[in-house]
Design a protein around this motif. Structure first.
Motif, short mmCIF file in Angstrom:
data_model
loop_
_atom_site.label_atom_id
_atom_site.label_comp_id
_atom_site.label_asym_id
_atom_site.label_seq_id
_atom_site.Cartn_x
_atom_site.Cartn_y
_atom_site.Cartn_z
N ALA A 107 9.16 41.49 72.58
CA ALA A 107 8.01 41.89 73.39
C ALA A 107 8.08 41.30 74.78
N MET A 121 0.45 38.06 67.46
CA MET A 121 -0.92 38.54 67.60
C MET A 121 -1.63 38.57 66.25
N LEU A 133 3.51 39.98 74.30
CA LEU A 133 3.08 41.37 74.53
C LEU A 133 3.98 42.08 75.53
N MET A 137 -0.33 45.35 78.31
CA MET A 137 -1.01 44.07 78.35
C MET A 137 -2.53 44.25 78.18
N TYR A 190 -3.44 45.66 74.52
CA TYR A 190 -3.39 44.69 73.43
C TYR A 190 -4.42 43.57 73.62
#
Length: 471
Positions: free
Chosen positions: A7, A252, A379, A384, A387
């Protein structure tokens, strides 16, 4: 689930380090945003009780339900917005600030309980429109090694704004002699004036960031416009936002569990501190009495103290994280906050509550910065805002749970003793801290190799501070 390192690699822009004043300007709007949230958190339960409300936790459900819808959609939309003049996130800062400022002016003038609940809905939605793009802005503009500093700067302004806003009713009464009592069913003048000041500060602070911050354009404008056309539409945003829960990066997902328990603790505090302090320490439930309103004003001071502590603690977090890790830093802070909430049960002197709030303030500083710094490193850059909005579900879900179960626990398990609900919140915060140790922090994973390279290439000169991604 995408790996954290994969990511991170999606962010190919070589972002320059920003100066102190650039980070200051991009974070300053949070001063106003927190003015709104602090007034809401410290006074809305008081307004509900003044208007005859008894199911306080249930009334607060209005706020998370709107946040669950608003924040991910705003994040999704801001990812797909670009204006050469206004940028990507700043249009949302501005719209949210105008709406929130108007809501702050109306809220203390409501005359019925249903109006107060509806206005909380509107006010919270408006604040969320401004707030979520601010989180994404740090990921947009700052390189990895400055992100913890960026979120800590936001936390500093959150603390400063909340200190003043939380204490305003008390200051109006004790410094200016403005009454903090009113006839049954009416909001005291001290509370009204505090909300009026809050509306003005909210708008002014956000405008400062809007006019003093520049954003980067998309790296490939043609591809950006094509992607925007392909994914345009409000309902597509709704669908994608909720689908995002099932496609989260591993970091996350791990942070989501941490967030659930820490925010459940926070909501127990925001919802029940006023009834807990007025009944457990001031020994009254009469909302028209002078004693009750003194207790409610003192809750505002307590909230000001924990926010003031958070502003100072935010400046120290990067140093602690550099010495240990972001995971250990978050654990220590949350344990301090949990013990602070639990200690309220043992207090009878209102002044001692300020000591409890020190622990809460340390936890608040970390909650507002460390999870977001860990998340930003996991991310993809082009999602950005999206999320960050989806991540808000794990603030909203515990608030929904709080609204549904804390009232039952308070009334039927704790027999109306709200202070036990605060103890439950303290235990939840400690659990959250322990769960932090399970989080895969991409920047911490990359750190040893980075430090080794630095030490090899520059013997005798310690440049770890400049290159440490935990800062």
């Amino acid at each position: 689930m995408a790996s954290p390192t994969a990511a991170v690699s999606a962010d190919t822009r070589d972002k320059p380090r920003l100066s102190f004043w650039q980070i200051w300007n991009m974070s300053f709007g949070f001063l106003g945003i927190q003015f709104g949230f602090a007034l809401q958190n410290a006074n809305v339960s008081r307004i509900f009780e003044t208007l005859g409300g008894t199911e306080i936790a249930l009334y607060w459900l209005a706020a998370p339900l709107t946040g669950m819808l608003v924040q991910p959609i705003i994040g999704y939309m801001s990812d797909r917005t670009w204006s050469p003049k206004w940028g990507r996130r700043r249009p949302f800062f501005l719209v949210g600030a105008v709406l929130a400022s108007l809501a702050l002016l109306v809220m203390p003038n409501v005359t019925a309980l249903w109006m107060a609940v509806g206005m909380l809905w509107i006010m919270d939605s408006s604040i969320n429109i401004s707030m979520e793009p601010f989180r994404a802005l740090v990921g947009d503009l700052l390189p990895s090694e400055q992100r913890t500093t960026g979120f800590a700067a936001q936390t500093f302004f959150i603390g400063v704004g909340a200190v003043v806003a939380s204490a305003l009713p008390w200051m109006f009464t004790n410094w200016l002699g403005i009454s903090n009592t009113a006839p049954a069913g009416q909001i005291p003048l001290s509370v009204k004036y505090a909300f009026y000041i809050g509306g003005a500060v909210f708008l002014a602070a956000v405008l400062w960031t809007v006019f003093n911050t520049k954003e980067y354009p998309p790296e490939n404008l043609v591809e950006f416009e094509e992607e925007k056309r392909r994914t345009a539409g409000f309902w597509n945003g709704v669908r994608e936002s909720f689908a995002g829960i099932f496609h989260m990066p591993k970091t996350m997902a791990q942070l989501a569990v941490v967030q659930f328990f820490s925010w459940l603790a926070l909501f127990s505090m925001w919802i029940y501190t006023t009834p807990a302090v007025t009944s457990h320490i001031y020994h009254t439930t009469d909302t028209t009495s002078k004693l009750y309103n003194e207790g409610a004003d003192w809750v505002g001071i307590c909230f000001a103290v924990y926010n003031g502590v958070s502003a100072i603690a935010a400046l120290l977090l990067p140093l602690v994280a550099r010495r240990t890790s972001r995971r250990v830093t978050h654990l220590l802070c949350l344990v301090a906050g949990g013990l602070g909430l639990i200690s309220i049960y043992f207090i009878q002197d209102p002044n001692m509550l300020l000591l409890s709030m020190v622990g809460v303030g340390v936890a608040w500083a970390s909650i507002l910065s460390v999870p977001y710094a860990m998340l930003a490193g996991a991310l993809p850059a082009n999602k950005m805002g999206y999320y960050m909005g989806v991540f808000n579900f794990f603030i909203v879900i515990p608030q929904v749970v709080a609204g549904l179960i804390l009232g039952f626990f308070t009334q039927h398990v704790f027999h109306g003793e709200s202070v036990y609900t605060l103890v439950l919140g303290g235990c939840s915060m400690i659990i959250s801290g322990l769960l932090t140790l399970r989080v895969d922090d991409a920047d911490d994973i990359r750190l040893p190799a980075a430090e080794q390279t630095i030490q090899t290439s520059s013997p005798g000169y310690d440049t770890t501070v400049e290159s440490d991604p935990r800062l």
